[in-house]
Design a protein around this motif. Structure first.
Motif, mmCIF file in Angstrom:
data_model
loop_
_atom_site.group_PDB
_atom_site.id
_atom_site.type_symbol
_atom_site.label_atom_id
_atom_site.label_comp_id
_atom_site.label_asym_id
_atom_site.label_seq_id
_atom_site.Cartn_x
_atom_site.Cartn_y
_atom_site.Cartn_z
ATOM 1 N N ALA A 23 43.432 36.128 31.672
ATOM 2 C CA ALA A 23 44.627 36.299 32.497
ATOM 3 C C ALA A 23 44.257 36.122 33.966
ATOM 4 O O ALA A 23 43.360 36.807 34.465
ATOM 5 N N ALA A 24 44.947 35.222 34.645
ATOM 6 C CA ALA A 24 44.624 34.896 36.026
ATOM 7 C C ALA A 24 45.699 35.404 36.981
ATOM 8 O O ALA A 24 46.885 35.410 36.651
ATOM 9 N N SER A 25 45.269 35.819 38.148
ATOM 10 C CA SER A 25 46.206 36.236 39.196
ATOM 11 C C SER A 25 45.549 36.065 40.554
ATOM 12 O O SER A 25 44.322 35.969 40.664
ATOM 13 N N GLY A 26 46.385 36.015 41.579
ATOM 14 C CA GLY A 26 45.868 35.935 42.940
ATOM 15 C C GLY A 26 45.593 34.538 43.451
ATOM 16 O O GLY A 26 45.115 34.377 44.581
ATOM 17 N N PHE A 27 45.882 33.516 42.658
ATOM 18 C CA PHE A 27 45.747 32.139 43.121
ATOM 19 C C PHE A 27 46.766 31.284 42.379
ATOM 20 O O PHE A 27 47.377 31.728 41.405
ATOM 21 N N THR A 28 46.945 30.064 42.844
ATOM 22 C CA THR A 28 47.935 29.173 42.241
ATOM 23 C C THR A 28 47.376 28.594 40.957
ATOM 24 O O THR A 28 46.612 27.627 40.968
ATOM 25 N N PHE A 29 47.759 29.204 39.867
ATOM 26 C CA PHE A 29 47.184 28.877 38.561
ATOM 27 C C PHE A 29 47.302 27.395 38.243
ATOM 28 O O PHE A 29 46.377 26.793 37.708
#
Length: 126
Positions: A23-29
């Motif tokens: 799960a990614a967050s904090g940047f433009t996936f």
């Protein structure tokens, strides 16, 4: 804050399956490709698979071709690694990482990946 959080690891018998999530967050996936890597104590971290940004092309290490499948859900900013027919030699800590280039350019070059997760342990018993 940039975060990559792996989950889904565990203990499984040989021949079994697991699905890892990143799960990614904090940047433009959508601007990043996501790779999966693994490492066992005393050995170098090795690339397992990569999926290019916006759910594009995929690459796999020879050792996992035909058994592992990488996919992404851009709506959830999550990448998955479906691992089937697991073998004891798949035992490792699995990491996901993000790189702002297509997979076919960076391949599995660790130094190219900008963001890394903390890893999730996968143990395959014989």
């Amino acid at each position: 804050e940039v975060q990559l959080v792996e989950s889904g690891g565990g203990l499984v018998q040989a021949g079994g399956s697991l699905r890892l999530s990143c799960a990614a967050s904090g940047f433009t996936f959508d601007d990043y490709s996501i790779g999966w890597f693994r490492q066992v104590p005393g050995k170098e971290r090795e690339g397992v698979s990569c999926i290019s940004r916006r759910g594009g092309s995929t690459t796999y290490a020879d050792s996992v071709k035909g058994r592992f499948t990488i996919s992404s859900d851009n709506a959830k900013n999550t990448v998955y690694l479906q691992m089937n027919s697991l073998k004891p030699e798949d035992t490792a800590v699995y990491y996901c990482a993000a790189v702002r280039s297509p997979c076919f350019i960076v391949r599995m070059r660790l130094a190219a990946y900008r963001y890394w997760g903390q890893g999730t342990q996968v143990t395959v018993s014989s």
